[in-house]
Scaffold this motif. Structure first.
Motif, PDB file in Angstrom:
ATOM      1  N   GLU A   1       0.819  -1.215   0.000  1.00 59.73           N
ATOM      2  CA  GLU A   1       0.000   0.000   0.000  1.00 59.73           C
ATOM      3  C   GLU A   1       0.857   1.271   0.000  1.00 59.73           C
ATOM      4  N   VAL A   2       0.237   2.355  -0.421  1.00 61.29           N
ATOM      5  CA  VAL A   2       0.918   3.648  -0.461  1.00 61.29           C
ATOM      6  C   VAL A   2       1.070   4.174   0.962  1.00 61.29           C
ATOM      7  N   GLN A   3       2.297   4.557   1.313  1.00 55.63           N
ATOM      8  CA  GLN A   3       2.537   5.065   2.664  1.00 55.63           C
ATOM      9  C   GLN A   3       2.494   6.589   2.690  1.00 55.63           C
ATOM     10  N   LEU A   4       3.147   7.172   1.689  1.00 49.36           N
ATOM     11  CA  LEU A   4       3.220   8.629   1.650  1.00 49.36           C
ATOM     12  C   LEU A   4       2.659   9.099   0.317  1.00 49.36           C
ATOM     13  N   ALA A   5       1.703  10.019   0.376  1.00 48.55           N
ATOM     14  CA  ALA A   5       1.144  10.563  -0.858  1.00 48.55           C
ATOM     15  C   ALA A   5       1.260  12.081  -0.834  1.00 48.55           C
ATOM     16  N   VAL A   6       2.178  12.575  -1.650  1.00 53.38           N
ATOM     17  CA  VAL A   6       2.358  14.023  -1.747  1.00 53.38           C
ATOM     18  C   VAL A   6       1.660  14.455  -3.020  1.00 53.38           C
ATOM     19  N   SER A   7       0.689  15.385  -2.910  1.00 53.05           N
ATOM     20  CA  SER A   7       0.060  15.814  -4.152  1.00 53.05           C
ATOM     21  C   SER A   7       0.261  17.290  -4.416  1.00 53.05           C
ATOM     22  N   SER A   8       0.861  17.536  -5.550  1.00 48.88           N
ATOM     23  CA  SER A   8       1.215  18.843  -6.113  1.00 48.88           C
ATOM     24  C   SER A   8       1.478  19.926  -5.076  1.00 48.88           C
ATOM     25  N   VAL A   9       2.562  19.728  -4.307  1.00 48.39           N
ATOM     26  CA  VAL A   9       2.971  20.761  -3.354  1.00 48.39           C
ATOM     27  C   VAL A   9       3.846  21.806  -4.041  1.00 48.39           C
ATOM     28  N   SER A  10       3.700  23.047  -3.575  1.00 47.82           N
ATOM     29  CA  SER A  10       4.532  24.138  -4.076  1.00 47.82           C
ATOM     30  C   SER A  10       5.085  24.924  -2.909  1.00 47.82           C
ATOM     31  N   LYS A  11       6.270  25.487  -3.121  1.00 45.86           N
ATOM     32  CA  LYS A  11       6.833  26.388  -2.122  1.00 45.86           C
ATOM     33  C   LYS A  11       7.612  27.474  -2.838  1.00 45.86           C
ATOM     34  N   HIS A  12       7.224  28.708  -2.601  1.00 42.14           N
ATOM     35  CA  HIS A  12       7.913  29.836  -3.218  1.00 42.14           C
ATOM     36  C   HIS A  12       8.584  30.675  -2.144  1.00 42.14           C
ATOM     37  N   PHE A  13       9.775  31.168  -2.459  1.00 39.80           N
ATOM     38  CA  PHE A  13      10.442  32.126  -1.567  1.00 39.80           C
ATOM     39  C   PHE A  13      10.600  33.416  -2.349  1.00 39.80           C
ATOM     40  N   GLY A  14       9.747  34.393  -2.072  1.00 34.55           N
ATOM     41  CA  GLY A  14       9.773  35.609  -2.882  1.00 34.55           C
ATOM     42  C   GLY A  14       9.539  35.208  -4.325  1.00 34.55           C
TER      43      GLY A  14
ATOM     44  N   ASP B   1       2.912  26.002   0.208  1.00 31.75           N
ATOM     45  CA  ASP B   1       1.987  27.070  -0.179  1.00 31.75           C
ATOM     46  C   ASP B   1       0.698  26.462  -0.719  1.00 31.75           C
ATOM     47  N   THR B   2       0.853  25.400  -1.510  1.00 28.09           N
ATOM     48  CA  THR B   2      -0.328  24.681  -2.004  1.00 28.09           C
ATOM     49  C   THR B   2      -0.054  23.184  -1.936  1.00 28.09           C
ATOM     50  N   GLY B   3      -1.092  22.399  -2.126  1.00 27.74           N
ATOM     51  CA  GLY B   3      -0.928  20.949  -2.151  1.00 27.74           C
ATOM     52  C   GLY B   3      -1.082  20.324  -0.774  1.00 27.74           C
ATOM     53  N   SER B   4      -1.015  18.985  -0.739  1.00 30.94           N
ATOM     54  CA  SER B   4      -1.203  18.311   0.539  1.00 30.94           C
ATOM     55  C   SER B   4      -0.276  17.117   0.660  1.00 30.94           C
ATOM     56  N   ILE B   5      -0.040  16.710   1.890  1.00 32.23           N
ATOM     57  CA  ILE B   5       0.826  15.568   2.168  1.00 32.23           C
ATOM     58  C   ILE B   5       0.083  14.616   3.095  1.00 32.23           C
ATOM     59  N   MET B   6      -0.093  13.370   2.625  1.00 32.76           N
ATOM     60  CA  MET B   6      -0.770  12.367   3.448  1.00 32.76           C
ATOM     61  C   MET B   6       0.236  11.299   3.839  1.00 32.76           C
ATOM     62  N   PHE B   7       0.247  10.943   5.126  1.00 28.08           N
ATOM     63  CA  PHE B   7       1.113   9.858   5.589  1.00 28.08           C
ATOM     64  C   PHE B   7       0.237   8.810   6.257  1.00 28.08           C
ATOM     65  N   GLU B   8       0.280   7.593   5.741  1.00 26.40           N
ATOM     66  CA  GLU B   8      -0.572   6.509   6.234  1.00 26.40           C
ATOM     67  C   GLU B   8      -2.026   6.951   6.329  1.00 26.40           C
ATOM     68  N   GLY B   9      -2.464   7.617   5.269  1.00 26.74           N
ATOM     69  CA  GLY B   9      -3.857   8.008   5.170  1.00 26.74           C
ATOM     70  C   GLY B   9      -4.254   9.188   6.022  1.00 26.74           C
ATOM     71  N   ARG B  10      -3.256   9.872   6.592  1.00 25.33           N
ATOM     72  CA  ARG B  10      -3.600  10.960   7.501  1.00 25.33           C
ATOM     73  C   ARG B  10      -2.937  12.240   7.003  1.00 25.33           C
ATOM     74  N   ASP B  11      -3.675  13.316   7.007  1.00 24.98           N
ATOM     75  CA  ASP B  11      -3.173  14.575   6.460  1.00 24.98           C
ATOM     76  C   ASP B  11      -2.151  15.192   7.412  1.00 24.98           C
ATOM     77  N   ILE B  12      -0.901  15.333   6.964  1.00 20.17           N
ATOM     78  CA  ILE B  12       0.119  15.923   7.829  1.00 20.17           C
ATOM     79  C   ILE B  12       0.599  17.270   7.279  1.00 20.17           C
ATOM     80  N   THR B  13      -0.128  17.825   6.310  1.00 21.66           N
ATOM     81  CA  THR B  13       0.295  19.080   5.699  1.00 21.66           C
ATOM     82  C   THR B  13       0.428  20.165   6.760  1.00 21.66           C
ATOM     83  N   GLY B  14       1.634  20.755   6.857  1.00 21.48           N
ATOM     84  CA  GLY B  14       1.827  21.892   7.749  1.00 21.48           C
ATOM     85  C   GLY B  14       1.856  21.555   9.238  1.00 21.48           C
TER      86      GLY B  14
END
Ligand SMILES: Nc1ncnc2c1ncn2[C@@H]1O[C@H](COP(=O)(O)OP(=O)(O)OP(=O)(O)O)[C@@H](O)[C@H]1O
Ligand SMILES: [Mg+2]
Lengths: 355, 267
Positions: B6-19, B61-74
């Motif tokens: 099974e998928v453990q980590l699912a990162v979907s379209s995250v972005s990070k901008h610095f200036g 800045d955008t997107g989400s990170i799921m670890f073992e089915g749980r949202d850990i974004t931020g």
């Protein structure tokens, strides 16, 4: 000496992690305990025992401040005020409810811990000199509040008379009885702090002090542990305030002003930051120094100075001595008296094979 | 092949901008349990920033990170660590005043329980816990061949050894997911081989999922199940080592020089 390491091998993890890893140290500690608990109070004059009482009280406060400053790397110039919080909490409990010491001491500690944790909240955002100023502000606000709220301060001259604590129904009358009473708390603080320092919570404090990013990444919440450090440290301060109040027989905010905060910082800097033994050395040193200098000047100063001059010189000399000692230790020996002691000890440690 | 793990980590379209800098731009990545996946890319491609978002140091800045089915974004880094995600840094973050043993013991923090009161009392719960966890730490010391250095302060150790201690500290967390940021950076060939062996052992013996950032192509192609390639904040390829080596975009963007092409060919 305390440590003779040659030829001692540790055969279990528990032994490797013991407070006194070498068998001989246990005997040395037992001998010291015998000296301070039996011989000293019997042999010494009341006056000298009363000075030792002051040292025992200071040990508790210095250990507490060292948890915050030495172990966790935060700063507080508000510890005098946290002591007053403990003192007035206990005094009010005694006067209004007739509470016994085993209620007033933890209650004073808890109240101070609460106030200390609140004062510690800015430490999550600010460091160093800014945190120092924030805690200084807390010191002044608490002083002012106690002084201006009669419900806390008891009204007249902001002081509350408190009778000596009683044990098994009899009040502790003599300095010697008080000495043994205070000794129990000093020993509890010493052992407890040593335990804290060598287990999970203490390691987390040191981690927060040394490398906050690394601390977070291994799961140590900097937020939580900074607040814990302020709370625990202030708990010790509150207990110190209660003990001092019992010692003096009166709770008075003038005994807990900013100079007291500075004295305690001097104790841990001179004694050794992040060290239990250093806290003890510092507490003894800073308590004794003004007494010894006063005695010295009163005995010999009269040959040079007039009585009026002496009355001026003595309090100022104390400030000058503390100031220069703090600077000396910060610059030359940041590990304080504890380091000097270790140097001596290490020399004897492997003696006579000191190659 | 049987059922896919099974998928453990699912990162979907995250972005990070610095200036004006688009460090990470809409990257998605899904990692299965037990996978060893490498992230490669030129300097400044956004590899470290990407890991920083997974471990909570940067909030996307955008997107989400799921670890073992749980949202850990931020989430805070310490919370994420407690969930079983460990990490090492590109420029080593050890507690330099402490001994090797204390550093690794600190790595056990989230696996231990003693609170303020039981630490204060020590005898009983805290001591028992110290002893059992010390035993686990000793296993790691042995595994990473650090026996002789136990009681040495890490500040005095050679660079390669400090990287190894940092790995030991991360492993002490008993992680389910291990993030390694250039664990072989600055090492000589022999040290690299040792480190590669340790990483493979962790992955295969304990089944730990690993995301590895590494510049050494030979090592990456050798040990990875899958390789993702970043360039200027974007993911330009993601596949088996063989697929990635043949990808035209990758060759253009990352392996543009003749020297690099030889390295890939040799691998
Ligand atoms: N905290 C930050 N503040 C400003 N800019 C940042 C920050 N972190 C990263 N950047 C920028 O984001 C871009 C990506 O950096 P990053 O460290 O993620 O690259 P990298 O792929 O890890 O590079 P390298 O291989 O050199 O380690 C760079 O241009 C960097 O300057
Ligand atoms: Mg990087």
């Amino acid at each position: 000496m305390f440590h003779r390491e040659s030829g001692v091998f540790k055969t279990s993890y528990a032994a490797d992690m013991a407070l006194y890893p070498l068998p001989i140290a246990k005997w040395a500690v037992a001998a010291l305990a015998g000296l301070f608990i039996v011989i000293v109070p019997l042999a010494l004059d009341e006056y000298y025992v009363s000075i030792l009482d002051l040292i025992l009280i200071a040990i508790v406060g210095a250990l507490g401040l060292n948890i915050l400053v030495g172990y966790t790397g935060q700063i507080s110039i508000g510890h005098g005020a946290f002591m007053s919080v403990g003192a007035y909490t206990a005094a009010n409990l005694v006067v209004h409810l007739g509470a016994p010491f085993w209620v007033t001491i933890p209650a004073g500690g808890l109240m101070a811990a609460l106030v200390g944790a609140v004062v510690g909240i800015p430490s999550l955002r600010i460091k160093g000199i800014y945190l120092a100023i924030a805690t200084l502000a807390a010191q002044l606000i608490i002083e002012w509040t106690i002084n201006h709220v009669p419900a806390i301060s008891g009204g007249v001259q902001a002081s509350i008379q408190v009778p000596r604590p009683s044990l098994f129904g009899t009040p502790l009358e003599s300095q010697t009885q008080l000495y043994l009473f205070l000794m129990a708390f000093a020993v509890l603080a010493i052992v407890g702090t040593s335990n804290l320092a060598r287990s999970r919570v203490g390691r987390a404090f040191i981690a927060v002090r040394d490398q906050d990013i690394a601390a977070e990444i291994i799961g140590i919440s900097i937020f939580r542990y900074k607040l814990w450090a302020f709370a625990i440290s202030s708990f010790y301060a509150g207990v110190t305030g209660v003990l001092y109040t019992y010692y003096l027989g009166i709770a008075n905010y003038e005994q807990f002003q900013i100079t007291v905060s500075i004295d305690y910082l001097a104790m841990i800097i001179i004694g050794g930051l992040g060290s239990v033994l250093g806290s003890i050395f510092g507490a003894a040193f800073v308590t004794l120094l003004p007494i010894v200098t006063r005695w010295f000047l009163e005995s010999f100063g009269a040959f040079i100075f007039s009585q009026a001059d002496l009355a001026n010189i003595i309090p100022n000399l104390r400030l000058i001595l503390f100031g220069s000692l703090i600077i000396f230790f910060l610059v030359v020996e940041p590990e304080g008296l504890n380091r000097l002691w270790r140097n001596v000890r290490n020399y004897f440690r492997v003696w006579p094979f000191s190659y | 092949m049987g059922a896919q793990p099974e998928v453990q980590l699912a990162v979907s379209s995250v972005s990070k901008h610095f200036g004006g800098v688009r460090a990470v731009e809409g990257i998605g990545l899904s990692v299965r349990c037990g996978e060893l996946i490498s992230i490669i890319g030129p300097n400044g491609a956004g590899k470290t920033s990407f890991l920083n978002m997974i471990s909570g140091f940067y909030r996307p800045d955008t997107g989400s990170i799921m670890f073992e089915g749980r949202d850990i974004t931020g989430e805070r880094p310490s919370r994420i660590a407690a969930l079983g995600i460990a990490r090492t840094f590109q420029n080593i973050a050890l507690f330099s005043g402490m001994t090797v043993l204390d550093n690794i013991m600190l790595g056990r923090h989230v696996r231990m329980k003693a609170g303020v009161l039981s630490s204060f009392i020590y005898w009983g719960l805290a001591q028992k816990e110290e002893v059992t966890n010390r035993a686990r730490v000793e296993e790691l010391v042995e595994f990473l061949e650090l026996e002789d250095l136990r009681k040495q302060p890490t500040s005095g150790l050679a660079y390669g050894l400090r990287k190894r201690v940092e790995l030991a500290r991360a492993l002490a967390l008993d992680p389910k997911l291990l993030l390694l940021d250039e664990p072989m950076g600055g090492m000589n060939q022999e040290e690299k081989e040792d480190m590669a062996r340790f990483i493979l052992d962790v992955n295969q013996q304990w089944g730990t999922t690993i995301i590895l950032i590494e510049h050494d192509m030979a090592v990456v192609m050798d040990i990875s199940d899958r390789v993702a390639v970043l360039d200027r904040g974007r993911k330009i390829a993601d596949g088996s080592p063989g697929e990635v080596q043949g990808n035209a975009d990758v060759i253009r963007a990352y392996l543009g020089t003749a020297k690099d092409r030889q390295e890939v060919a040799a691998a």
